[in-house]
Scaffold this active site. Structure first.
Site, mmCIF file in Angstrom:
data_model
loop_
_atom_site.group_PDB
_atom_site.id
_atom_site.type_symbol
_atom_site.label_atom_id
_atom_site.label_comp_id
_atom_site.label_asym_id
_atom_site.label_seq_id
_atom_site.Cartn_x
_atom_site.Cartn_y
_atom_site.Cartn_z
ATOM 1 N N LYS A 5 -5.140 2.094 8.814
ATOM 2 C CA LYS A 5 -4.322 3.145 8.165
ATOM 3 C C LYS A 5 -2.913 3.147 8.745
ATOM 4 O O LYS A 5 -1.928 3.350 8.029
ATOM 5 C CB LYS A 5 -4.986 4.521 8.335
ATOM 6 C CG LYS A 5 -4.146 5.683 7.761
ATOM 7 C CD LYS A 5 -3.949 5.533 6.267
ATOM 8 C CE LYS A 5 -3.140 6.545 5.520
ATOM 9 N NZ LYS A 5 -2.260 7.470 6.068
ATOM 10 N N HIS B 63 -1.120 0.357 7.178
ATOM 11 C CA HIS B 63 -0.820 0.788 5.797
ATOM 12 C C HIS B 63 0.455 1.624 5.785
ATOM 13 O O HIS B 63 1.357 1.418 4.968
ATOM 14 C CB HIS B 63 -2.000 1.604 5.238
ATOM 15 C CG HIS B 63 -1.658 2.406 4.013
ATOM 16 N ND1 HIS B 63 -0.948 3.592 4.075
ATOM 17 C CD2 HIS B 63 -1.888 2.179 2.694
ATOM 18 C CE1 HIS B 63 -0.759 4.052 2.853
ATOM 19 N NE2 HIS B 63 -1.325 3.222 1.997
ATOM 20 N N ASN B 64 0.535 2.572 6.695
ATOM 21 C CA ASN B 64 1.721 3.433 6.724
ATOM 22 C C ASN B 64 2.966 2.651 7.100
ATOM 23 O O ASN B 64 4.054 2.911 6.578
ATOM 24 C CB ASN B 64 1.511 4.588 7.706
ATOM 25 C CG ASN B 64 0.690 5.709 7.095
ATOM 26 O OD1 ASN B 64 -0.105 5.468 6.205
ATOM 27 N ND2 ASN B 64 0.876 6.923 7.570
ATOM 28 N N GLU C 40 4.055 1.013 4.152
ATOM 29 C CA GLU C 40 4.660 2.083 3.314
ATOM 30 C C GLU C 40 6.129 2.293 3.729
ATOM 31 O O GLU C 40 7.013 2.421 2.879
ATOM 32 C CB GLU C 40 3.832 3.358 3.509
ATOM 33 C CG GLU C 40 4.348 4.605 2.849
ATOM 34 C CD GLU C 40 3.503 5.850 3.231
ATOM 35 O OE1 GLU C 40 2.267 5.791 3.115
ATOM 36 O OE2 GLU C 40 4.076 6.862 3.682
#
Ligand code: 6PG
Length: 491
Positions: free
Chosen positions: A196, A199-200, A203
């Site tokens: 995660k 993922h960020n 992003e």
């Protein structure tokens, strides 16, 4: 039990809820509502009782909820082994909730931290919970408020036996793409929160690249926000199709009720952050993985925060002499290609980082599965992730996505435009840290021989740090300031 706020909850007995959520701010509340919408009896709790009451009044009728005023009531409402999702602010609050829950739980119960926790904290909490016979999971949940309610991408990490207790519920609430739920067991310990985190980080890079494209379209092509909105809408029909490109068009198209102009024009240009991008960059530095796109995106947010300094510098530091201007049409297409190529680099770097972390931590991450669960529900969902998924399906273990033929060709096709954009931006004085650092990474990565030989020579000169030779095994040192001879230092 708390006073029931709806008839359905009044009829339930202690121990009948299959799962519980504590922490009813928007993400927790929406996750609980999503679970209840699948017909799962669920207990809800919040430290501030008023919030629980409010939740039950607003949503109690939506499903089989039990609203608990105290943690004791909350725990008593759950079937065994208990499954508890903690959705509170990352950091100390998570430790606080675990400490309060621990004496109330029994061996084998499962605590699930679904917030954006830092993965080393998850590793520590897993061990602390295990010492009390509790199973702990750290799960990444992406998709913002709407995703939590309607179908997020879920990255569960932790004990596989604990995952087995919640797999059915988690896969039932996740987004679904082509019949596949965006939820898969990522790996043990902190693996879910690690993925995660990356993922960020991606992003951050995606958003920064979009912001740079917007800056160029504004300040080099001379377009206004509605015109740029139309360009992003068009881009969203091609290779760049993704949630972030789609919402960029919407944000740019929004008219401000107060001024009648574009809302984006009156938003302060300081980007805030909660820390996940910084963690990704720090971790990459520790692993020794070049993660230029994401790291530049973090630095760019830092630069944006220096608003007062920038204001002073804007009238002090000179920029380039204005050029003749560009042909907007070819410039727009060049920017689209530069955005795509830089995006490929950012993902290649992020996946290389996850590969290194998987090796370092023995997580055995299935990177193709990560691309698969990011196709829907999450903030970086994009058509592009199908390409990454296909790449892993076809090639298995991949050192760097740039070496997969599809991406090799995509970047080769885009590179002339990419270089023109970097040159133009530099000439015109527009900062493009993510575009240009991605291009430098690409150029550095495709060089068989770079300039680090000189770095080694210098290190050996001032610190006798030694170097290796291209034509012999071993470590060597030159007595630069003595007789100039070379000695082998390793045997
Ligand atoms: C998501 C988002 C979510 C949140 C970010 C924002 O996947 O749903 O990533 O986790 O919006 O944490 O991060 P910053 O505040 O650091 O930009």
């Amino acid at each position: 039990m708390s006073k029931p706020a709806s008839e359905s909850s009044a009829q339930r007995e202690a121990g009948q809820s299959r799962i519980g959520v504590t922490g009813l701010a928007v993400m927790g509340a929406n996750l609980a509502r999503n679970i209840a919408s699948r017909g799962v009896p669920i207990a809800v709790h919040n430290r501030t009782t008023a919030r629980t009451k409010e939740f039950m009044e607003e949503h109690g009728h939506e499903g089989a909820f039990t609203g608990a005023e105290t943690l004791e009531e909350f725990v008593a409402a759950l079937e065994k082994p208990r499954r508890i999702i903690v959705m509170v602010k990352a950091g100390k609050p998570v430790d606080g909730v675990i400490a309060d829950l621990t004496p109330l739980l029994d061996e084998g119960d499962v605590i699930i931290d679904a917030g954006n926790s830092h993965f080393p904290d998850t590793v520590r909490r897993t061990e602390e919970c295990a010492a009390h016979g509790l199973r702990f999971m750290g799960i990444g949940v992406s998709g913002g408020e709407e995703g939590a309610l309607l179908g997020p991408s879920i990255m569960p990490g932790g004990d596989p036996s604990a995952y087995a207790e919640v797999e059915e519920i988690l896969t039932s609430i996740a987004a679904v793409v082509d019949g596949t739920p965006c939820c898969v067991h990522v790996g043990p310990g902190g693996a879910g929160h690690y993925v995660k985190m990356v993922h960020n980080g991606i992003e951050y890079a995606d958003i920064q690249l979009i912001a740079e494209a917007y800056d160029l379209l504004t300040h080099v092509a001379g377009l206004d926000a509605p015109a740029i909105a139309a360009i992003f809408e068009e881009w969203n029909t091609g290779d760049l199709e993704s949630f972030l490109i789609e919402i960029t068009a919407k944000v740019l198209a929004k008219t401000d009720a107060k001024t009648g102009g574009p809302l984006v024009d009156v938003i302060v240009d300081q980007a805030e952050q909660k820390g996940t991008g910084t963690w990704t960059a720090i971790d990459a530095l520790e692993l020794g993985i070049p993660l230029t796109g994401i790291t530049e995106a973090v630095f760019a947010r830092g630069l944006s925060a220096l608003r007062d300094e920038r204001k002073a510098a804007s009238t002090t530091l000179g920029g380039p002499t204005p050029g003749a201007g560009e042909n907007p049409e070819s410039l727009v297409e060049d920017i689209r290609q530069a955005l795509y190529a830089s995006k490929v680099v950012a993902y290649a770097q992020g996946f290389a980082q996850m590969r290194a972390a998987s090796e370092a931590n023995d997580w055995d991450l299935d990177l193709g599965a990560m691309a698969t669960i990011w196709r829907g529900g999450c903030i970086i969902r994009a058509q592009f992730l199908n390409r990454i998924r296909d790449a892993y399906a076809e090639h298995g273990d991949i050192e760097n996505l740039l070496m997969v033929p599809y991406f090799t060709e995509a970047v080769a096709d885009a590179q002339d435009a990419w270089r023109r954009v970097v040159v133009t931006a530099t000439e015109q004085g527009v900062a493009i840290p993510a575009f240009s650092s991605s291009l430098s990474y690409y150029d550095g990565y495709r060089r068989e021989r770079g300039p680090a030989n000189l770095i080694q020579g210098l290190r050996d000169f001032f610190g006798a740090h030694t170097y290796r030779r291209t034509d012999a095994e071993g470590a060597f040192h030159t007595r630069w300031s003595q007789d100039g001879t070379e000695v082998r230092t390793d045997g």
